[in-house]
Design a protein around this motif. Structure first.
Motif, PDB file in Angstrom:
ATOM      1  N   TYR A  77       0.945  -1.355   0.072  1.00 32.42           N
ATOM      2  CA  TYR A  77       0.109   0.071   0.008  1.00 32.42           C
ATOM      3  C   TYR A  77       0.900   1.167   0.166  1.00 32.42           C
ATOM      4  O   TYR A  77       0.669   2.177  -0.674  1.00 32.42           O
ATOM      5  CB  TYR A  77      -1.076   0.066   1.335  1.00 32.42           C
ATOM      6  CG  TYR A  77      -1.949   1.162   1.326  1.00 32.42           C
ATOM      7  CD1 TYR A  77      -2.959   0.858   0.503  1.00 32.42           C
ATOM      8  CD2 TYR A  77      -1.827   2.323   2.084  1.00 32.42           C
ATOM      9  CE1 TYR A  77      -4.074   1.891   0.502  1.00 32.42           C
ATOM     10  CE2 TYR A  77      -2.604   3.186   2.159  1.00 32.42           C
ATOM     11  CZ  TYR A  77      -4.005   2.927   1.470  1.00 32.42           C
ATOM     12  OH  TYR A  77      -4.742   3.993   1.370  1.00 32.42           O
ATOM     13  N   PHE A  78       1.956   1.096   0.878  1.00 35.12           N
ATOM     14  CA  PHE A  78       2.766   2.369   0.995  1.00 35.12           C
ATOM     15  C   PHE A  78       3.683   2.636  -0.397  1.00 35.12           C
ATOM     16  O   PHE A  78       3.859   3.870  -0.646  1.00 35.12           O
ATOM     17  CB  PHE A  78       3.858   2.192   2.133  1.00 35.12           C
ATOM     18  CG  PHE A  78       4.732   3.259   2.347  1.00 35.12           C
ATOM     19  CD1 PHE A  78       4.341   4.478   2.541  1.00 35.12           C
ATOM     20  CD2 PHE A  78       6.080   3.007   2.248  1.00 35.12           C
ATOM     21  CE1 PHE A  78       5.379   5.667   2.581  1.00 35.12           C
ATOM     22  CE2 PHE A  78       6.919   4.260   2.379  1.00 35.12           C
ATOM     23  CZ  PHE A  78       6.590   5.514   2.752  1.00 35.12           C
ATOM     24  N   ILE A 110       1.008   4.486  -2.700  1.00 38.40           N
ATOM     25  CA  ILE A 110       0.511   5.767  -2.262  1.00 38.40           C
ATOM     26  C   ILE A 110       1.817   6.695  -2.642  1.00 38.40           C
ATOM     27  O   ILE A 110       1.707   7.641  -3.076  1.00 38.40           O
ATOM     28  CB  ILE A 110       0.220   5.609  -0.905  1.00 38.40           C
ATOM     29  CG1 ILE A 110      -0.866   5.033  -0.374  1.00 38.40           C
ATOM     30  CG2 ILE A 110       0.530   7.052  -0.138  1.00 38.40           C
ATOM     31  CD1 ILE A 110      -2.141   5.890  -0.377  1.00 38.40           C
ATOM     32  N   LEU A 111       3.290   6.143  -2.454  1.00 37.55           N
ATOM     33  CA  LEU A 111       4.435   6.930  -2.665  1.00 37.55           C
ATOM     34  C   LEU A 111       4.274   7.340  -4.135  1.00 37.55           C
ATOM     35  O   LEU A 111       4.731   8.267  -4.482  1.00 37.55           O
ATOM     36  CB  LEU A 111       5.335   6.192  -1.937  1.00 37.55           C
ATOM     37  CG  LEU A 111       6.695   6.988  -1.908  1.00 37.55           C
ATOM     38  CD1 LEU A 111       6.590   7.977  -0.647  1.00 37.55           C
ATOM     39  CD2 LEU A 111       8.010   6.075  -1.297  1.00 37.55           C
ATOM     40  N   ASN A 158       1.503   9.939  -4.824  1.00 40.63           N
ATOM     41  CA  ASN A 158       1.571  10.922  -4.230  1.00 40.63           C
ATOM     42  C   ASN A 158       3.086  11.655  -4.253  1.00 40.63           C
ATOM     43  O   ASN A 158       3.097  12.832  -3.843  1.00 40.63           O
ATOM     44  CB  ASN A 158       0.953  11.063  -2.721  1.00 40.63           C
ATOM     45  CG  ASN A 158      -0.225  10.518  -2.711  1.00 40.63           C
ATOM     46  OD1 ASN A 158      -1.385  11.255  -2.860  1.00 40.63           O
ATOM     47  ND2 ASN A 158      -0.661   9.348  -2.541  1.00 40.63           N
ATOM     48  N   GLN A 203       0.978   7.882   5.592  1.00 37.42           N
ATOM     49  CA  GLN A 203       0.703   7.324   4.480  1.00 37.42           C
ATOM     50  C   GLN A 203      -0.527   6.745   4.201  1.00 37.42           C
ATOM     51  O   GLN A 203      -1.012   6.417   3.173  1.00 37.42           O
ATOM     52  CB  GLN A 203       2.123   6.767   3.750  1.00 37.42           C
ATOM     53  CG  GLN A 203       2.310   5.383   4.430  1.00 37.42           C
ATOM     54  CD  GLN A 203       3.425   5.879   5.810  1.00 37.42           C
ATOM     55  OE1 GLN A 203       3.495   7.209   6.076  1.00 37.42           O
ATOM     56  NE2 GLN A 203       4.167   5.050   6.208  1.00 37.42           N
ATOM     57  N   ASN A 204      -0.824   6.136   5.512  1.00 37.71           N
ATOM     58  CA  ASN A 204      -2.202   5.155   5.514  1.00 37.71           C
ATOM     59  C   ASN A 204      -3.284   6.017   5.718  1.00 37.71           C
ATOM     60  O   ASN A 204      -4.513   5.285   5.871  1.00 37.71           O
ATOM     61  CB  ASN A 204      -1.769   3.970   6.326  1.00 37.71           C
ATOM     62  CG  ASN A 204      -1.028   2.940   5.783  1.00 37.71           C
ATOM     63  OD1 ASN A 204      -0.567   2.835   4.652  1.00 37.71           O
ATOM     64  ND2 ASN A 204      -0.109   2.497   6.824  1.00 37.71           N
ATOM     65  N   PRO A 223      -5.046   8.594   3.994  1.00 33.22           N
ATOM     66  CA  PRO A 223      -6.062   9.290   2.726  1.00 33.22           C
ATOM     67  C   PRO A 223      -7.179   8.386   2.710  1.00 33.22           C
ATOM     68  O   PRO A 223      -8.409   8.817   2.745  1.00 33.22           O
ATOM     69  CB  PRO A 223      -5.097   9.128   1.354  1.00 33.22           C
ATOM     70  CG  PRO A 223      -3.842   9.363   1.994  1.00 33.22           C
ATOM     71  CD  PRO A 223      -3.678   8.620   3.161  1.00 33.22           C
ATOM     72  N   TYR A 264      -2.332  13.188   0.508  1.00 33.02           N
ATOM     73  CA  TYR A 264      -1.408  12.853   1.205  1.00 33.02           C
ATOM     74  C   TYR A 264       0.141  13.230   0.561  1.00 33.02           C
ATOM     75  O   TYR A 264       0.032  13.111  -0.885  1.00 33.02           O
ATOM     76  CB  TYR A 264      -1.127  11.489   1.311  1.00 33.02           C
ATOM     77  CG  TYR A 264       0.181  10.838   1.925  1.00 33.02           C
ATOM     78  CD1 TYR A 264       0.823  11.194   3.047  1.00 33.02           C
ATOM     79  CD2 TYR A 264       1.149  10.177   0.894  1.00 33.02           C
ATOM     80  CE1 TYR A 264       2.001  10.386   3.575  1.00 33.02           C
ATOM     81  CE2 TYR A 264       2.272   9.915   1.341  1.00 33.02           C
ATOM     82  CZ  TYR A 264       2.919  10.036   2.425  1.00 33.02           C
ATOM     83  OH  TYR A 264       4.100   9.411   2.705  1.00 33.02           O
ATOM     84  N   LYS A 265       1.103  13.876   1.256  1.00 34.52           N
ATOM     85  CA  LYS A 265       2.340  14.140   0.379  1.00 34.52           C
ATOM     86  C   LYS A 265       3.570  13.631   1.283  1.00 34.52           C
ATOM     87  O   LYS A 265       3.389  13.983   2.493  1.00 34.52           O
ATOM     88  CB  LYS A 265       2.682  15.344   0.118  1.00 34.52           C
ATOM     89  CG  LYS A 265       1.907  15.947  -1.168  1.00 34.52           C
ATOM     90  CD  LYS A 265       2.720  15.689  -2.221  1.00 34.52           C
ATOM     91  CE  LYS A 265       2.134  15.909  -3.780  1.00 34.52           C
ATOM     92  NZ  LYS A 265       1.019  15.760  -4.161  1.00 34.52           N
ATOM     93  N   PRO A 266       4.685  13.033   0.777  1.00 32.84           N
ATOM     94  CA  PRO A 266       5.563  12.333   1.801  1.00 32.84           C
ATOM     95  C   PRO A 266       6.314  13.737   2.531  1.00 32.84           C
ATOM     96  O   PRO A 266       6.170  14.837   2.029  1.00 32.84           O
ATOM     97  CB  PRO A 266       6.418  11.568   1.140  1.00 32.84           C
ATOM     98  CG  PRO A 266       6.162  11.954  -0.527  1.00 32.84           C
ATOM     99  CD  PRO A 266       4.975  12.537  -0.336  1.00 32.84           C
TER     100      PRO A 266
END
Lengths: 273, 292
Positions: A44-45, A48-49, A52, B96-97, B99, B140-142
């Motif tokens: 998932y990470f 997402i990375l 985003n 990160q988890n 949204p 989300y943005k890191p």
């Protein structure tokens, strides 16, 4: 709830029970759930990375260029600099080229330190010191709103406790003078203040852990049992008694496993006796 | 072997089992538990209550599913309160988890606000919650510290478009909304050290009003910021969520869980007291026997 959603909810309930089975002892159900959590989180990470971070911050900015020219013809080619720095990080996997990764690392640490030090000092040291130094005891509202209210942080008594407590706790950590006499007594009071602080943290931690269990009970009851067994307020579309079979099957597997474990344990105990 | 000796040697799994039975029973039996509202939660509620229609609150959903139990009820109660007051909400998620959970919360709360309901004796007409008008979800943005700093300049820097891909300038509520200066309150609902970044890189740098919703484990360590005025209010753990739900007259999962909390705490306190008595008796026995 349709059949597909019911299956997912059942899986959630099964994984919940599997995780809690660790309280009895380490077992295959727990292992399955544990590995699944790690795998799903990592997957998932990564997605997402990509969506985003890498995609909008790098590739979309370069997307008016051609990838076979390495995006050098893009209107924003300078975005290639962080891309190169990022790739340099991966040289850590080679013993020969690992030194290259120090350059982006140095840049990253330098920027982070530059940003962090003044802000962290300001927020977490200076502002806290000022709060203690500037504090004047509010004698007019000494016992707090409503007579005697220890929860009123603005009351004079609260302010006095914070001031005396902070001083005593700091004295406990002062090791250049022997902890005897009045100094020792203050340090001892400081330990008590610290212990009260740790006690408050422990109390909150207990509440937090119980909250996690409560949430799982609520999930199993509201989302799974009530809907799955059709006892909830909202009837399930296309529900038939076969769904309940799945529920009892899961329960039987888990209970059967626990009984088998108990029997094995008792047998081992008998033999050793 | 007396009772205390037996308790000292009790397999911890019996305690787990006992606790599980007590929790399940107290969940099954519905009884009333009074909830004392603490000033630090009351301050957040009062602040939102006194906001004018059209004000903007930024809510950061900075937690993962493992903190959902404590923090999701807080988010639900707070967002529903804002939307009932017709206060606009900017959502962001720097975990990160987060949204997916934020999106779920937005949909659930929008659905519940479509119905006519009465809260604290005031009737609220159901209404549709519209993306871009009532809320904007940035996503989300890191690297949360940099994102917090960048949002202080302009929300468009880290988030040129929202979570659903709409450019921020195309959303009516974001026209003229650029940074923390255009926001009336920032609420960080967090289960990790992102809260430190909100205090250090956000509040101390840009001086906005910051309220915190924290997990129980974290709460005690953030009280000094309340005393120094850096934080306006704190909601701590499931109790904080229950207090907010009570003030909003909107009972949810947090209030539902408080009777289990009560029963579980009684059990834990009982075992702590028994364990300590057992330990003292054991020490006395050993002393008498010359063991120590």
């Amino acid at each position: 709830m349709d059949f597909g959603l019911y299956l997912w909810t059942t899986l959630g309930a099964f994984l919940t029970l599997a995780i809690f089975s660790f309280l009895y002892k380490d077992n295959p159900f727990y292992k399955i759930a544990e590995h699944l959590v790690v795998g799903v989180s990592a997957g998932y990470f990564a997605v997402i990375l990509w969506h985003n971070g890498l995609s909008p911050n790098l590739f979309q900015r370069l997307n008016d260029g051609n990838w076979y020219f390495l995006w050098m013809d893009s209107t924003a080619p300078w975005y290639l600099i962080p891309a190169i720095l990022g790739i340099m990080m991966y040289t850590r996997f080679s013993k020969k080229w690992a030194w290259v990764s120090r350059w982006p690392m140095a840049l990253y640490i330098g920027i982070a330190t530059g940003v962090a030090i003044p802000l962290e000092m300001g927020a977490r040291v200076n502002r806290q010191l000022f709060a203690i130094m500037e504090r004047s005891i509010d004698w007019a509202n000494f016992f707090g709103v409503g007579g005697f209210n220890l929860l009123d942080t603005a009351s004079g008594l609260s302010q006095l406790i914070v001031f005396v407590g902070a001083m005593a706790a700091l004295i406990y950590f002062f090791f250049s003078k022997e902890h005897t006499g009045l100094f020792g007594a203050t340090a001892k009071f400081g330990i008590w203040i610290l212990m009260i602080g740790f006690g408050a943290s422990f109390g909150y931690t207990v509440m937090a852990r119980i909250s996690l269990f409560i949430n799982r009970i609520q999930y199993i009851d509201n989302n799974w049992l009530q809907n799955g067994l059709n006892t909830g307020i909202t009837p399930i579309e296309g529900y038939h008694a076969g769904y309940a079979v799945i529920f009892w099957l899961v329960v039987l597997i888990v209970v059967g496993y626990i009984i088998r474990e108990i029997m094995t344990y008792l047998k081992t105990k008998e033999k050793s006796a | 072997m007396d009772l205390f000796e037996k308790l000292m040697k009790l397999d911890r799994r019996w305690i787990f089992l006992f606790l599980i039975v007590v929790c399940v029973l107290s969940y099954a039996i519905d009884f009333y538990v009074p909830i004392l509202v603490e000033p630090e939660s009351q301050k957040i509620y009062d602040y939102v209550e006194n906001l004018e229609e059209g004000s903007i609150v930024l809510i950061a959903i900075d937690y993962d599913p493992n903190n959902m139990a404590e923090l999701h009820p807080m988010t639900y109660a707070m967002v529903e309160h804002c939307w009932r007051k017709k206060v606009k909400v900017i959502f962001t998620s720097l975990s990160q988890n987060g949204p997916g959970m934020a999106d779920q919360a937005i949909r659930d709360i929008s659905d519940s606000l479509a119905l006519d309901r009465t809260y604290n004796g005031v009737e609220f007409k159901g209404r549709e919650i519209v993306n871009g008008v009532d809320y904007c979800f940035l996503g989300y943005k890191p690297y949360y510290a940099l994102v917090i700093l960048a949002m202080g300049q302009d929300f468009r820097l880290p988030f040129p478009s929202d979570y659903y891909g709409n450019p921020l300038d195309s959303l009516p509520m974001m026209v003229g909304t650029h940074n923390y200066g255009d926001v009336d309150l920032v609420v960080d609902v967090s289960g990790g050290n992102i809260t430190d970044a909100w205090i250090s890189y956000g509040q101390s740098r840009f001086n906005f009003t910051l309220a915190l919703g924290l997990t129980g484990v974290m709460t005690a360590q953030y009280y000094p910021y309340l005393g120094s005025g850096q934080v306006h209010g704190i909601m701590g753990g499931l109790l904080g969520a229950a207090q907010y739900e009570q003030m909003c007259d909107n009972a949810g999962l947090a209030i539902d869980g408080m009777r289990i909390q009560l029963a579980a705490h009684v059990v834990i306190i009982f075992f702590i007291v028994m364990g300590n008595i057992g330990l003292l008796l054991e020490r006395r026995r050993l002393k008498r026997e010359g063991g120590i």
